[in-house]
Design an enzyme around this catalytic site. Structure first.
Site, PDB file in Angstrom:
ATOM      1  CE1 TYR A   1      -3.057   3.033   0.424  1.00 43.15           C
ATOM      2  CE2 TYR A   1      -3.450   2.397   2.697  1.00 43.15           C
ATOM      3  CZ  TYR A   1      -3.703   3.231   1.626  1.00 43.15           C
ATOM      4  OH  TYR A   1      -4.591   4.268   1.761  1.00 43.15           O
TER       5      TYR A   1
ATOM      6  CE  LYS B   1      -6.139   1.819  -0.925  1.00 43.76           C
ATOM      7  NZ  LYS B   1      -6.746   1.913   0.438  1.00 43.76           N
TER       8      LYS B   1
END
EC number: 4.3.3.7
Length: 297
Positions: A137, A166
């Site tokens: 992320y 992400k």
């Protein structure tokens, strides 16, 4: 390692609070049902949107248990497990119970601003600590450091259980670089609702969404249309949400999302400090946009 496909729309679940700021587990259960019944492909639990830093360890365990029980294996569950102390994250991965969890989402270490080598070593330790699939992320606006395309690709190539990133850097060029050079088994997931459609035209496979808390059916349809290559239809849905994309984050996340869900009758409009609800002017602007979208509020 479990075989998991995170293509499509995942939703970063909010944490509903009662007026006394205790967790509203009943409302959370209803939100989970709403997601599963309306096209959400997977759920992300205890991410940024869940106000996770304000939750106690007991509350976190209760939330995980509720979501796992409520989902009943119908869609995958991704759990946020991250931090800026690598040793603590590794220990958590080795000792916590992950029954019912299909993958973990782990944010780039925040505040202490590691070098790119430090980021690589952090994720190396995490990848070696668990059999679970890992989603990186990258959100430099919150962490204070950007994980470069080079570092992302290095991690993706070296660790088979790192399955996706992400990406919330806002840097389309960087994201495109990852998409062009990634291993076939590794995917790029949008971390920003507003750029999901354009990023999918470049090869991203979906989004971990905030707006999906309120609009799972509509936003997941946009994502599916884009995955199918029907960009004209997907673009139409994208444009219908353009104004809402910006309004949701004017006063911080998840304040905007909670305002929407409050108007729709799902939750109380409560956050835990240091986060506060949207200003009245923002709340009313969101209400007007929802009315234009024919949402009763």
């Amino acid at each position: 390692m479990a075989d998991i496909n995170l293509k499509g729309m995942g939703v970063a679940l909010i944490t509903p609070f009662k007026e006394d700021e205790s967790v509203d587990y009943e409302a959370l259960g209803k939100l989970v049902d709403y997601q599963v019944q309306n096209g959400t492909d997977y759920l992300v639990v205890l991410g940024t949107t869940a106000e996770t830093p304000t939750l106690t360890e007991e509350e976190k365990k209760n939330i995980i248990s509720l979501v796992v029980t409520r989902v009943r294996g119908r869609i995958p569950i991704v759990l946020g497990v991250g931090g800026n102390c690598t040793r603590s994250v590794v220990e958590k991965l080795k000792t916590d119970n992950f029954e019912g969890i299909d993958a973990i989402l782990s944010v780039v270490p925040y505040y202490n601003k590691p070098s790119q080598e430090g980021i690589y070593q952090h994720y190396k330790a995490i990848a070696n600590a668990t059999h679970l699939p890992i989603v990186l992320y990258n959100v430099p606006g919150r962490t204070g450091v950007n994980m470069t395309a080079e570092t992302t690709l290095r991690i993706a190539r070296e660790f088979d259980n790192v399955i996706a990133v992400k990406e919330a850097s806002g840097n389309i060029t960087q994201m495109d670089d990852i998409i062009k050079n990634k291993p076939a088994r590794f995917n790029v997931i949008s971390g920003d609702d507003g750029i999901t459609f354009p990023l999918m035209t470049l090869g991203a496979v979906g989004v971990i969404s905030v707006i999906g808390n309120a609009f799972p059916r509509e936003f997941s349809r946009m994502v599916r249309l884009a995955l199918a290559g029907d960009y004209d239809s997907a673009r139409t849905i994208h444009h219908s949400f353009t104004e809402l994309f910006s309004l949701l984050f004017v006063d911080g996340n998840p304040a905007g999302a909670k305002s929407m869900l409050n108007m729709m009758g799902f939750i109380e409009n409560k956050l835990r400090l240091p986060l506060v609800p949207t200003r009245i002017v923002t709340y009313e602007k969101i209400r007007e946009v929802l009315r234009q979208l024919s949402i009763k509020c």
